[in-house]
Structures are given as C-alpha cells and as structure tokens.
Design a protein around this motif. Structure first.
Motif, PDB file in Angstrom:
ATOM      1  N   ASN A  67       2.010 -17.891 -50.271  1.00 39.75           N
ATOM      2  CA  ASN A  67       3.085 -18.521 -51.030  1.00 39.75           C
ATOM      3  C   ASN A  67       3.387 -17.716 -52.286  1.00 39.75           C
ATOM      4  O   ASN A  67       2.486 -17.499 -53.114  1.00 39.75           O
ATOM      5  CB  ASN A  67       2.695 -19.950 -51.424  1.00 39.75           C
ATOM      6  CG  ASN A  67       2.405 -20.816 -50.217  1.00 39.75           C
ATOM      7  OD1 ASN A  67       3.109 -20.754 -49.212  1.00 39.75           O
ATOM      8  ND2 ASN A  67       1.364 -21.636 -50.311  1.00 39.75           N
ATOM      9  N   PRO A  68       4.625 -17.236 -52.451  1.00 43.70           N
ATOM     10  CA  PRO A  68       4.969 -16.473 -53.655  1.00 43.70           C
ATOM     11  C   PRO A  68       4.675 -17.282 -54.918  1.00 43.70           C
ATOM     12  O   PRO A  68       4.913 -18.480 -54.983  1.00 43.70           O
ATOM     13  CB  PRO A  68       6.482 -16.234 -53.491  1.00 43.70           C
ATOM     14  CG  PRO A  68       6.728 -16.352 -52.025  1.00 43.70           C
ATOM     15  CD  PRO A  68       5.755 -17.377 -51.524  1.00 43.70           C
ATOM     16  N   GLY A  69       4.145 -16.598 -55.917  1.00 44.27           N
ATOM     17  CA  GLY A  69       3.831 -17.254 -57.176  1.00 44.27           C
ATOM     18  C   GLY A  69       2.480 -17.927 -57.215  1.00 44.27           C
ATOM     19  O   GLY A  69       2.053 -18.417 -58.266  1.00 44.27           O
ATOM     20  N   THR A  70       1.769 -17.953 -56.086  1.00 40.57           N
ATOM     21  CA  THR A  70       0.450 -18.579 -56.019  1.00 40.57           C
ATOM     22  C   THR A  70      -0.631 -17.547 -56.298  1.00 40.57           C
ATOM     23  O   THR A  70      -0.516 -16.389 -55.914  1.00 40.57           O
ATOM     24  CB  THR A  70       0.225 -19.218 -54.631  1.00 40.57           C
ATOM     25  OG1 THR A  70       1.272 -20.161 -54.368  1.00 40.57           O
ATOM     26  CG2 THR A  70      -1.111 -19.933 -54.571  1.00 40.57           C
ATOM     27  N   LYS A 107       1.964  -7.147 -57.261  1.00 38.55           N
ATOM     28  CA  LYS A 107       3.114  -7.522 -58.092  1.00 38.55           C
ATOM     29  C   LYS A 107       4.403  -7.496 -57.283  1.00 38.55           C
ATOM     30  O   LYS A 107       5.254  -8.382 -57.426  1.00 38.55           O
ATOM     31  CB  LYS A 107       3.213  -6.558 -59.285  1.00 38.55           C
ATOM     32  CG  LYS A 107       4.282  -6.935 -60.283  1.00 38.55           C
ATOM     33  CD  LYS A 107       4.267  -5.988 -61.478  1.00 38.55           C
ATOM     34  CE  LYS A 107       5.339  -6.371 -62.500  1.00 38.55           C
ATOM     35  NZ  LYS A 107       5.330  -5.438 -63.655  1.00 38.55           N
ATOM     36  N   ASN A 131       5.095 -10.525 -55.289  1.00 41.77           N
ATOM     37  CA  ASN A 131       5.259 -11.728 -56.111  1.00 41.77           C
ATOM     38  C   ASN A 131       4.068 -12.680 -55.952  1.00 41.77           C
ATOM     39  O   ASN A 131       4.234 -13.897 -55.834  1.00 41.77           O
ATOM     40  CB  ASN A 131       6.566 -12.453 -55.757  1.00 41.77           C
ATOM     41  CG  ASN A 131       6.942 -13.511 -56.790  1.00 41.77           C
ATOM     42  OD1 ASN A 131       6.522 -13.432 -57.946  1.00 41.77           O
ATOM     43  ND2 ASN A 131       7.709 -14.506 -56.377  1.00 41.77           N
ATOM     44  N   LEU A 132       2.874 -12.101 -55.941  1.00 40.22           N
ATOM     45  CA  LEU A 132       1.652 -12.898 -55.842  1.00 40.22           C
ATOM     46  C   LEU A 132       0.889 -12.788 -57.168  1.00 40.22           C
ATOM     47  O   LEU A 132       0.962 -11.772 -57.850  1.00 40.22           O
ATOM     48  CB  LEU A 132       0.768 -12.396 -54.702  1.00 40.22           C
ATOM     49  CG  LEU A 132       1.376 -12.427 -53.295  1.00 40.22           C
ATOM     50  CD1 LEU A 132       0.431 -11.759 -52.308  1.00 40.22           C
ATOM     51  CD2 LEU A 132       1.698 -13.842 -52.857  1.00 40.22           C
ATOM     52  N   LYS A 133       0.181 -13.833 -57.507  1.00 43.38           N
ATOM     53  CA  LYS A 133      -0.649 -13.825 -58.701  1.00 43.38           C
ATOM     54  C   LYS A 133      -2.110 -13.603 -58.307  1.00 43.38           C
ATOM     55  O   LYS A 133      -2.474 -13.783 -57.151  1.00 43.38           O
ATOM     56  CB  LYS A 133      -0.485 -15.133 -59.468  1.00 43.38           C
ATOM     57  CG  LYS A 133       0.915 -15.325 -60.036  1.00 43.38           C
ATOM     58  CD  LYS A 133       1.012 -16.612 -60.837  1.00 43.38           C
ATOM     59  CE  LYS A 133       2.410 -16.791 -61.414  1.00 43.38           C
ATOM     60  NZ  LYS A 133       2.531 -18.061 -62.185  1.00 43.38           N
TER      61      LYS A 133
END
Length: 398
Positions: free
Chosen positions: A108-111, A188, A191-193
């Motif tokens: 999940n992007p941003g997770t 990056k 879009n993963l943390k």
C-alpha cells in the motif's frame, strides 16, 4: 473477488474453486512480455521466447535441454541469438518495474514496511574474459570456486508481503554504501515508507552507517566483535544501551549500541547467556523487539533458496544473460506470492492472512512446467542413426 481474467475454475470432483496452470503461466509471461523489449523479426515473436524462458526457469533447465525436449519452441541458436539482444542498461534501469509489475498491489503506497538489503552469490567456474571481468566477485571459497556473479537485492520482510523489489548486479568497484543509496531511492520512487531497514554484518562500515544517519533512515545492523572497547561492551550480562565511536581521521562515526542478552536454556545443549550487539538508529524499541524484528531479516535468505529452485541453468559468460535469469527467478517468487495473496487468503475479520500450505512454491513451478509441456508439446520421438539389426530372439516391429 478475484479479477475477472483470473477466475477460479471449479473442480468437478469436489465442486471447489481452483486455480489453473494456464492462469499461472499467463500471469508470469504477461509480466515479462509487457516490460521487456526484444527486437525480433520474422515469424518468431517475443512472447514465444519468453514462454520458453519461463519453462526453463520452472524446470531449472538450460536452453539446450529445453529446446531439445520441447517441439514447438525456437531452436537453440535462435534462443541464444535473441536473448543476447537484451540491453544490459535497460535491465538495470527497469528491474524494479519488471519485478513489481504484477505484485506491487500487495503493498500500500504511503505505508511503512520493514526492508532488508543483502548480497547473494552465484558460483562461476569459467575463466575471466574482457566480457565479464568487471562483474566477477572474489569471495570465500564455496562450491569449489572463489569466483562469483553477485547480486544485491532489496526485500520487504513483512509477513505475507515478502517481495523482492529490486536486484542489481554487483560490481567490485562499488561499495556497499552505493547499493544502499540506490535502494533507498527505489523505496522512495515506489512511494513506500520505511519502518526499519535491517542489514547484515557485511554492511557494518563507517560509510553505510553515516549514510543512513544523514538520510535519517531507521536501521538495525549487527556489529563486528573486534577492538578492545567493543569487546568490553559486548561482555557481561543484561541487555543495555551504550554508545560507540568508529574512529576515523576525517569523520568518526558515533552510533547507539544495543546489547541484547538471550539465554540458551538448554537449546542445542547449551546453558549460557549470549550477547548480540546491534547498531540501532531511529527506533525506540525494547530489546526483545529489536532482537525479534532483526530475526525477520532472514526471510531474505529464504528468497535466495527459492530463487535457486527457479533459476535457469547456464554456463554462459554473458553478464546480461545471467542477470536476466536472476530477474526471472526473483519474478517467479513475486508472482507466486501475488497469486497466493489473491486466491489463498480467506475472507475473515482481522489482518489478511495467506494460507501458503495450500499453494506451495514447488506446486506453482510444477503448474508452470506442466502448462509449458502442453503448450509447446514434449518430444515423443528422437531421431536415431540406424535401424537395429533383426536378431534371432527378437523380431523387429516396424
């Protein structure tokens, strides 16, 4: 509900849903066909070449063995000719897209996820030539050789989301910090943390630790037991935090050291306390959590064992051909997990769980090879060089 293109087929015997070998095969082939660019003229097309490569990988076969055992496949000369058209720079620039084209939906992007970076080595038994000398890595003797083709990999180690996101060929002139910096850019770009980055002891160096501190990357790295000060810190009993400075004339590096003490309690015939030292940064966890989270890093070692089960065989000196085979073998593992995520995760409350015992990786490879044999037909007659002479005890049947 599963995507319309990959609906379950009903099993007449049990009236239960099932996934077909055709579905698995097409999913792998499409992932490669949509991302690769092999210029081919004439009747032969790129998809047929890719289908042959998938068959090679699922059966751990070589170009020679596969083209001789199947009928409707390109000949050995054609396969070698067209695979050499692959562009090495294109593979390096697009390795992330190839590996994640079918499986990125799991993440999940941003997770924030836990990641691991590691190196794996493939034994090489040939001579070094101008073609491959820049990519032969010398290491400790293993399987009767000191020469290897090496690959650096980026891996998600969260349970049920264990994917290989990127793989790069190792170059002797590039340091570990170079690959760490590259993989940080990959994370990056997707879009993963990052919850934490787990590295093995081979990354314990001033350059790597300084890079991760500057980039503010939470990380865990086991320390090396050398130096009087470090040995003193790792001795004794009881988990504790301390600080340690790696001395350097230009730029010394200071980090937080977590000493985690565990007790054997009779395991493997031992009854003693064992101290583990870790470089920790950007995390505020208890000692037990640090120890347990770092242990999940060994999932990346499992991915290498699975890769070895789906790696086409070759004795070629070609760096790009071996690199392409490495990408394909990692891709098969990714797609297997993506299929398991789509079809073998029961609908229930709570976090999503995959029942992997219902869809083993070996079964997935068997399905791919079975469909390859159906699609390209197994050779049932082998041309002989003579007709056997009729003997008195046996009659020759034409």
């Amino acid at each position: 509900m599963p995507p319309a293109a990959y609906q379950f087929k009903s099993n007449p015997a049990t009236n239960c849903p099932s996934i077909s070998e055709k579905t698995c095969f097409r999913r792998v082939v499409s992932a490669l066909d949509n991302t690769l660019q092999i210029p081919i003229r004439g009747k032969l097309n790129q998809r047929k070449v890719i289908e042959t490569v998938v068959g090679m990988a699922s059966n751990q076969g070589s170009i020679h063995s596969t083209t001789n055992s199947l009928v409707n496949v390109p000949c050995e000369t054609s396969m070698r000719h067209h695979l050499q058209k692959l562009d090495f720079d294109f593979l390096q620039e697009n390795n992330v897209e190839i590996l994640t084209s079918d499986a990125i939906s799991i993440l999940n992007p941003g997770t924030a996820y836990k990641f691991a970076i590691d190196f794996t080595l493939d034994p090489y038994y040939g001579n070094q030539t101008q073609e491959n000398c820049d990519y032969i890595v010398r290491s400790q003797k293993k399987k009767s050789t000191n020469d290897f083709y090496g690959y650096a990999t980026l891996y998600v180690i969260n349970k049920n989301r264990q994917l290989t996101l990127s793989i790069l060929p190792m170059h002797p002139e590039f340091s570990s910090a170079y690959y760490v910096a590259y993989f940080l850019d990959v994370i990056k770009s997707l879009n993963l943390k990052m919850e934490v980055l787990c590295l093995d002891r081979g990354f314990y160096s001033k350059k790597v630790i300084k890079l991760l501190q500057i980039c503010d990357v939470p990380h865990i790295i086991p320390v090396k037991r050398h130096g009087k000060r470090m040995i003193e810190l790792l001795d004794g009993r009881g988990s504790r935090f301390d600080t340690y400075t790696m001395k350097d004339r230009k730029c010394p590096v200071t980090f937080r050291l977590a000493v985690v003490t565990t007790y054997s309690k009779g395991k493997r015939g031992k009854n003693k306390a064992i101290n583990y030292g870790y470089v920790v940064f950007g995390i505020d966890w208890k000692f037990k959590k640090i120890f347990n989270i770092y242990r999940t890093r060994f999932a990346i070692e499992s991915s290498y064992r699975m890769r070895n089960r789906s790696k086409p065989k070759t004795s070629s000196k070609s760096v790009k051909l071996r690199y392409f085979y490495a990408i394909v073998s990692m891709l098969l593992k990714n797609i297997w997990l993506a299929i398991a995520w789509d079809y073998f995760s029961p609908i229930q409350t709570g976090p999503r769980v995959i029942i992997l015992r219902a869809f083993r990786f070996e079964w997935f490879l068997d399905l791919l090879w079975n469909y390859t044999k159906k699609l390209r037909k197994v050779r049932t007659r082998i041309p002989s060089y003579r007709v056997p002479i009729e003997r008195s005890r046996y009659s020759y049947v034409k």
